[in-house]
Scaffold this active site. Structure first.
Site, short mmCIF file in Angstrom:
data_model
loop_
_atom_site.label_atom_id
_atom_site.label_comp_id
_atom_site.label_asym_id
_atom_site.label_seq_id
_atom_site.Cartn_x
_atom_site.Cartn_y
_atom_site.Cartn_z
N ASP A 101 0.82 -1.21 0.00
CA ASP A 101 0.00 0.00 0.00
C ASP A 101 0.86 1.27 0.00
O ASP A 101 2.02 1.26 0.41
CB ASP A 101 -0.91 0.04 1.23
CG ASP A 101 -2.00 -1.00 1.17
OD1 ASP A 101 -2.01 -1.79 0.21
OD2 ASP A 101 -2.83 -1.05 2.10
N HIS A 150 3.69 -2.32 3.14
CA HIS A 150 3.68 -0.95 2.60
C HIS A 150 5.01 -0.69 1.89
O HIS A 150 6.06 -1.10 2.38
CB HIS A 150 3.48 0.10 3.69
CG HIS A 150 2.15 0.03 4.36
ND1 HIS A 150 1.84 -0.91 5.35
CD2 HIS A 150 1.01 0.78 4.19
CE1 HIS A 150 0.60 -0.74 5.75
NE2 HIS A 150 0.06 0.27 5.06
#
Length: 766
Positions: free
Chosen positions: A116, A270
């Protein structure tokens, strides 16, 4: 300082010097009135458009970086319903477009790695290299703002077979924003993907989402909206919480816990938002362990057995995405450039303040504690002086001006030549009716201040010329101080010390501070540097020979004093500053009058800079020092000064206001310190500095708007008419002349002008 011309600005005929002592009148001939282009007005529309574009760019940059409209992590989101229960008990990939939510899970021994908040120019390439080493594929839920900044990374993701999902444009919590904002967030990201990689995506992951079991009512509403837009909503089976930087082994163990029985899993990492060193280490170790266990790491849609989430974007979407990408990158470049400009401007301002304060200290040290006659050559005998007073409609103050000149204590002969330049208010008759010795009044049709000065010079009987405006009064010692430096044969002109007489109001106090700090402090530095730009029209002494070598007083500019000073300097004459030669002038009493005066001054200065631009390449350093300084600090920086205010408002409204307030307070403190020193050098009270902070909110903006207007007038080729300033009669109300002040003290105290020497005296309080 004052430059005056009549209502019509005509270039006067050239005057030849008359025989000294001649009383023959030679009125200037008026040229026929000529039509000239009107002063520009449309440029303010351009300025407004530029301001709107800048504001739009700043807002876009703030929005793209989640400063404007920023959403914080949501509170715990609970609630129960049959729909929520189906989502919570289902798989991590959810379709809510139908009547009932449908979900899917990865196939056995299949892992879908998801990342992400990217793409990130530092971490995403390193992560892609790592995935390529392990022959693994992944799904990247990107932020549209990051794609716009780094479209090459989006193209690389697609080219290497990875999958892209929509993670909003600015990482906004879709459960906390209005529906229109949620649609905008998703739509903008699709457009940037269209421009960068030519695709749209059907996958979406809501910021701040996690496992399906954590879904609540707020996220349910956002999921329904995404379903209506055609998205498959993605949760995760394992949230590694790598944003909190846990140890890499801890993230690996949490991921492997879902693969004990051969189950498939969606794992969330992430690739942006901070230091991802531990994330890279965890992914490397996890892929190594999964390979040993026979797991495949692939994209999300491949893991659940669906077709790719990518669809081709239309040409129209690509064009819109390209425009959006360009606008965002341009806004980022603009903000970065403005940041650099502010840094450079701040550094230049600090450097200028420090340098000029040091030079002023050196100048003051040279004269401090010495007799008035020390440090300069002396005349064998005080030379006779001709004082020239050009006057146009100076009824309010002409008597006080003339009386102050007559009551001088200068030991030599002084004649006063008042040139009435076609006044319509009785200025000439008033001056003539005084019957003062040594005063002559010459009347001519209105032809402008340069022509009036030329007439005065032609009728002047002496070689030492003092020029003074018709609204200015001299102290008794002023002429002596002003003339004394001319004993040095290399000195062609002397600038006196102009003081504001009407300083009771706020506008008067602002101008008083400006005169002391901006004018007189600067002139001390210019004296030492040999680059005096202006001997003010309010008080200046000239050698006739120097004026003649410069071609006389020219009407080429509206700043005839600056023009004449530059011409004298270019002829090799020295121009010096004598701070003890004080003249008290009447400053504009309203913002409108101040605008008219400064507009004329600034435009005239631009004309003078352009006229004498050739001085830059001359051997003498005057042109490079003087014109360079004027171009940088009186033109370029004021032109860009609105940027400072815009960036300050930007910082206050969308960022942390404390740095903005701290910088503003620091610069005000610097100005106050500089102002205190300048006032101390001039023998003025520092109590006036209370008005300095307020100067930043009205006066400063007025000054840079004047520069913008002047530059626009010059660029568009319009010829500015002479702007007259209404006189209030400050010195006439206080007395027809000024008294000799106490040593080292100004002639205006407590905001009041000292009454004239022949006016009734009042006992002052101890």
């Amino acid at each position: 300082m004052r430059r005056r011309r009549g209502p019509a600005q005509h270039k006067p005929a050239q005057h030849r010097p008359a025989q000294r002592g001649s009383a023959q009148r030679r009125p200037a001939q008026r040229r026929p009135a000529q039509r000239r282009p009107p002063e520009p007005r449309g440029h303010w529309l351009l300025v407004a458009i530029a301001a709107l574009l800048m504001a739009g760019a700043l807002l876009l940059n703030a929005y793209a970086h989640n400063v404007v409209g920023e959403t914080k992590p949501p509170p715990a989101d609970y609630g129960d319903s049959a729909e929520l229960e189906r989502i919570r008990s289902g798989g991590p990939l959810v379709n809510v477009s139908g009547a009932r939510p449908l979900s899917a899970r990865p196939k056995p021994r299949t892992v879908a790695l998801t990342f992400d908040d990217g793409p990130d120019p530092r971490w995403t390439p390193r992560l892609l290299d790592l995935l390529r080493e392990h022959h693994a594929k992944a799904t990247f839920f990107v932020l549209g703002a990051h794609v716009a900044e780094h479209p090459e990374l989006a193209r690389r993701l697609v080219a290497e077979g990875h999958e892209i999902g929509n993670h909003t444009y600015t990482h906004a919590d879709l459960g906390a924003v209005p529906a229109w904002r949620a649609r905008v967030e998703m739509s903008l990201t699709q457009k940037t993907l269209a421009a960068a990689a030519g695709i749209h995506t059907r996958l979406a992951r809501m910021p701040y989402s996690s496992v399906p079991g954590a879904a609540g009512y707020g996220q349910l509403a956002a999921m329904r909206l995404l379903g209506d837009e055609g998205y498959l909503v993605t949760f995760t089976d394992v949230d590694t919480s790598d944003w909190s930087r846990p140890p890499a082994d801890e993230m690996v163990l949490a991921s492997l816990a879902r693969t004990v029985d051969g189950e498939g899993a969606v794992i969330m990492f992430h690739d942006s938002g901070g230091d991802r060193t531990r994330t890279l280490a965890a992914v490397d170790r996890l892929l190594t362990r999964l390979e040993k266990k026979g797991y495949a790491a692939t994209t999300l849609t491949d893991a659940v057995g669906l077709p790719t989430a990518h669809t081709a974007a239309s040409p129209g979407e690509r064009v819109l995405g390209t425009v959006l990408t360009f606008a965002q990158r341009a806004s980022f470049a603009l903000v970065e450039a403005l940041g650099w400009f502010l840094a450079v401007a701040g550094a230049l301002t600090l450097l200028r303040s420090a340098l000029f304060a040091a030079l002023a200290w050196a100048h003051a040290r040279r004269t401090r504690g010495r007799p008035a006659t020390s440090g300069v050559p002396q005349w064998a005998a005080a030379p006779p002086v001709s004082v020239i007073v050009p006057a146009y409609n100076e009824k309010a103050g002409i008597e006080a001006t003339v009386r102050s000149l007559v009551r001088t204590d200068y030991p030599g002969q002084v004649e006063v030549v008042v040139v009435d330049d076609g006044s319509t208010d009785g200025t000439g008759p008033i001056a003539a009716s005084l019957g003062l010795p040594g005063v002559r009044v010459i009347r001519q049709p209105n032809a402008g201040k340069p022509a009036a000065l030329a007439t005065g010079i032609a009728h002047a009987a002496h070689d030492v010329l003092v020029m003074v405006d018709g609204d200015t009064v001299f102290e008794p010692p002023t002429i002596g101080h002003l003339v004394r430096p001319l004993a040095d044969r290399t000195v062609g002109a002397v600038s006196g010390n102009t003081k504001v007489g009407n300083r009771r109001g706020l506008i008067g106090r602002w101008q008083h501070i400006e005169y002391v700090v901006g004018f007189n402090l600067d002139r001390r530095a210019f004296d030492l540097l040999g680059c005096m730009a202006t001997v003010p029209g309010a008080i200046g002494a000239f050698r006739r020979e120097a004026v003649a070598s410069a071609g006389g007083v020219s009407a080429d500019t509206l700043a005839e004093d600056t023009d004449l000073t530059m011409a004298i300097c270019r002829r090799g004459w020295r121009v010096v500053y004598e701070e003890r030669a004080r003249a008290w002038t009447e400053a504009p009493a309203s913002l409108g009058q101040l605008w008219r005066q400064r507009y004329r001054w600034c435009y005239g200065t631009l004309q003078a800079i352009w006229k004498h631009r050739g001085a830059i390449v001359e051997r003498r350093p005057f042109g490079r020092r003087c014109l360079g300084y004027l171009a940088l600090f009186q033109v370029m920086l004021p032109l860009l000064a609105p940027v400072v205010d815009v960036m300050a408002l930007y910082g206050l409204l969308v960022g942390d206001p404390l740095p903005v307030v701290a910088v503003w307070a620091g610069f005000v403190a610097l100005q106050a310190l500089t102002g205190w020193y300048a006032l101390r050098l001039d023998g003025e009270r520092a109590s006036v500095l209370w008005a300095l902070p307020l100067q930043q909110f009205v006066y400063r903006q007025l000054m840079y708007l004047v520069v913008i207007q002047s530059v626009a007038t010059a660029v568009l080729g319009a010829r500015l008419r002479w702007h007259t300033v209404r006189r209030e009669g400050t010195f006439a109300m206080a007395g027809p002349a000024v008294a000799k002040p106490a040593a080292g003290r100004p002639a205006v105290r407590r905001g009041r002008t000292v009454r004239g020497a022949n006016a009734p005296r009042r006992r002052s309080r101890p």
